[in-house]
Scaffold this motif. Structure first.
Motif, mmCIF file in Angstrom:
data_model
loop_
_atom_site.group_PDB
_atom_site.id
_atom_site.type_symbol
_atom_site.label_atom_id
_atom_site.label_comp_id
_atom_site.label_asym_id
_atom_site.label_seq_id
_atom_site.Cartn_x
_atom_site.Cartn_y
_atom_site.Cartn_z
ATOM 1 N N LEU A 33 40.715 49.128 46.437
ATOM 2 C CA LEU A 33 40.140 49.596 45.175
ATOM 3 C C LEU A 33 40.927 50.748 44.575
ATOM 4 C CD1 LEU A 33 36.329 49.399 45.969
ATOM 5 C CD2 LEU A 33 37.623 47.966 44.386
ATOM 6 N N ALA A 34 41.593 51.518 45.419
ATOM 7 C CA ALA A 34 42.404 52.621 44.907
ATOM 8 C C ALA A 34 43.609 52.092 44.143
ATOM 9 C CB ALA A 34 42.868 53.514 46.052
ATOM 10 N N ARG A 35 44.088 50.930 44.536
ATOM 11 C CA ARG A 35 45.249 50.330 43.865
ATOM 12 C C ARG A 35 44.874 49.583 42.601
ATOM 13 N NH1 ARG A 35 46.769 47.384 48.694
ATOM 14 N NH2 ARG A 35 46.823 49.041 50.200
ATOM 15 N N GLN A 36 43.749 48.850 42.668
ATOM 16 C CA GLN A 36 43.352 48.019 41.524
ATOM 17 C C GLN A 36 41.861 47.730 41.590
ATOM 18 O OE1 GLN A 36 45.181 44.161 41.492
ATOM 19 N NE2 GLN A 36 44.582 43.735 39.396
ATOM 20 N N GLU A 37 41.231 47.729 40.425
ATOM 21 C CA GLU A 37 39.808 47.396 40.347
ATOM 22 C C GLU A 37 39.616 45.944 40.766
ATOM 23 O OE1 GLU A 37 36.543 48.859 37.256
ATOM 24 O OE2 GLU A 37 38.118 47.666 36.350
ATOM 25 N N GLN A 38 38.608 45.684 41.563
ATOM 26 C CA GLN A 38 38.362 44.344 42.101
ATOM 27 C C GLN A 38 36.919 43.933 41.828
ATOM 28 O OE1 GLN A 38 40.714 42.812 44.410
ATOM 29 N NE2 GLN A 38 42.135 44.515 44.219
ATOM 30 N N SER A 39 36.679 42.640 41.803
ATOM 31 C CA SER A 39 35.308 42.149 41.790
ATOM 32 C C SER A 39 34.842 42.107 43.242
ATOM 33 C CB SER A 39 35.243 40.748 41.181
ATOM 34 O OG SER A 39 35.888 39.813 42.022
ATOM 35 N N SER A 40 33.543 42.111 43.453
ATOM 36 C CA SER A 40 33.047 42.072 44.832
ATOM 37 C C SER A 40 33.437 40.757 45.509
ATOM 38 C CB SER A 40 31.534 42.291 44.869
ATOM 39 O OG SER A 40 30.871 41.351 44.065
ATOM 40 N N ALA A 41 33.476 39.658 44.762
ATOM 41 C CA ALA A 41 33.857 38.371 45.345
ATOM 42 C C ALA A 41 35.323 38.383 45.795
ATOM 43 C CB ALA A 41 33.631 37.247 44.336
ATOM 44 N N LYS A 42 36.203 38.930 44.973
ATOM 45 C CA LYS A 42 37.629 38.991 45.316
ATOM 46 C C LYS A 42 37.850 39.943 46.486
ATOM 47 C CE LYS A 42 40.822 37.026 43.398
ATOM 48 N NZ LYS A 42 41.379 35.727 43.747
ATOM 49 N N LEU A 43 37.139 41.049 46.497
ATOM 50 C CA LEU A 43 37.246 42.016 47.592
ATOM 51 C C LEU A 43 36.760 41.389 48.898
ATOM 52 C CD1 LEU A 43 38.087 44.919 48.185
ATOM 53 C CD2 LEU A 43 35.749 45.610 47.711
ATOM 54 N N ARG A 44 35.648 40.675 48.835
ATOM 55 C CA ARG A 44 35.118 39.974 50.012
ATOM 56 C C ARG A 44 36.161 38.987 50.539
ATOM 57 N NH1 ARG A 44 30.899 38.536 47.766
ATOM 58 N NH2 ARG A 44 29.503 40.094 48.639
ATOM 59 N N GLU A 45 36.749 38.229 49.625
ATOM 60 C CA GLU A 45 37.758 37.233 50.009
ATOM 61 C C GLU A 45 38.943 37.908 50.710
ATOM 62 O OE1 GLU A 45 41.127 34.906 47.508
ATOM 63 O OE2 GLU A 45 39.086 34.701 46.739
ATOM 64 N N LYS A 46 39.407 39.027 50.168
ATOM 65 C CA LYS A 46 40.563 39.724 50.750
ATOM 66 C C LYS A 46 40.238 40.299 52.127
ATOM 67 C CE LYS A 46 42.945 40.823 46.460
ATOM 68 N NZ LYS A 46 43.485 41.880 45.604
ATOM 69 N N LEU A 47 39.040 40.837 52.279
ATOM 70 C CA LEU A 47 38.655 41.398 53.573
ATOM 71 C C LEU A 47 38.533 40.306 54.633
ATOM 72 C CD1 LEU A 47 35.998 44.031 52.441
ATOM 73 C CD2 LEU A 47 38.271 44.494 53.344
ATOM 74 N N LEU A 48 37.920 39.201 54.278
ATOM 75 C CA LEU A 48 37.779 38.099 55.226
ATOM 76 C C LEU A 48 39.134 37.505 55.591
ATOM 77 C CD1 LEU A 48 34.582 36.366 53.794
ATOM 78 C CD2 LEU A 48 34.765 37.730 55.896
ATOM 79 N N ARG A 49 40.014 37.392 54.610
ATOM 80 C CA ARG A 49 41.363 36.867 54.866
ATOM 81 C C ARG A 49 42.143 37.803 55.784
ATOM 82 N NH1 ARG A 49 44.234 35.525 49.527
ATOM 83 N NH2 ARG A 49 43.541 37.639 49.312
#
Length: 169
Positions: A33-49
């Motif tokens: 989030l410090a680098r770029q604003e994210q949606s919760s769905a995209k953030l969830r996807e990145k964390l799980l990946r």
């Protein structure tokens, strides 16, 4: 035995580095989030990946929402406004881009103004000015605008106005 220069390390010292502590899902999410604003769905996807457990991922997202670091409605509205005002993309392209970024469809649709005709025409004229000479065949320009997601009425009006400006120049 050879002398070592300042700043040099022995072979043993090079291999004896401390292993880095693995970041928690919350720490990694804050970094993203410090680098770029994210949606919760995209953030969830990145964390799980990245390999974080689903429970840890959900807890991190809940904490970020609780602390107001993550708000899909505000983020979607800000990103839509920026793309709508600063880009030459059609509203359709902007909607698709925001959906790809993980924002819910109802949030994205709520951002679209009721009347977008004048803005769409201005954006289409910017596209034409950057890509075509005024002498290019109108059908070619219209096809390009249509491919970029502009409505046919906007394409027609923008191409006509662009071609008419040739006579004024």
């Amino acid at each position: 035995m050879s002398e070592m220069l300042p700043g040099e390390r022995t072979a043993e010292a090079k291999t004896a580095r401390k292993p880095r502590a693995k970041k928690t899902a919350l720490m990694y999410a804050v970094d993203l989030l410090a680098r770029q604003e994210q949606s919760s769905a995209k953030l969830r996807e990145k964390l799980l990946r990245k390999g974080y457990a689903e429970e840890e991922t959900e807890a991190a997202i809940a904490r970020l929402v609780e602390k107001h670091y993550l708000n899909d409605a505000d983020a979607c509205a800000r990103q839509f406004a920026y793309l709508y005002n600063e880009s030459r993309s059609s509203v359709r392209q902007i909607v698709v881009k925001l959906l790809q970024r993980g924002f819910p469809s109802e949030l994205v649709k709520a951002c679209v103004p009721a009347d977008t005709y004048e803005r769409e025409k201005a954006a289409a004229l910017r596209v034409l000015a950057l890509k075509y000479k005024r002498s290019v065949e109108p059908r070619k320009m219209m096809a390009n605008l249509y491919q970029k997601g502009f409505e046919s009425a906007v394409c027609r009006a923008a191409v006509e106005e662009y071609a008419e400006a040739e006579g004024l120049a």
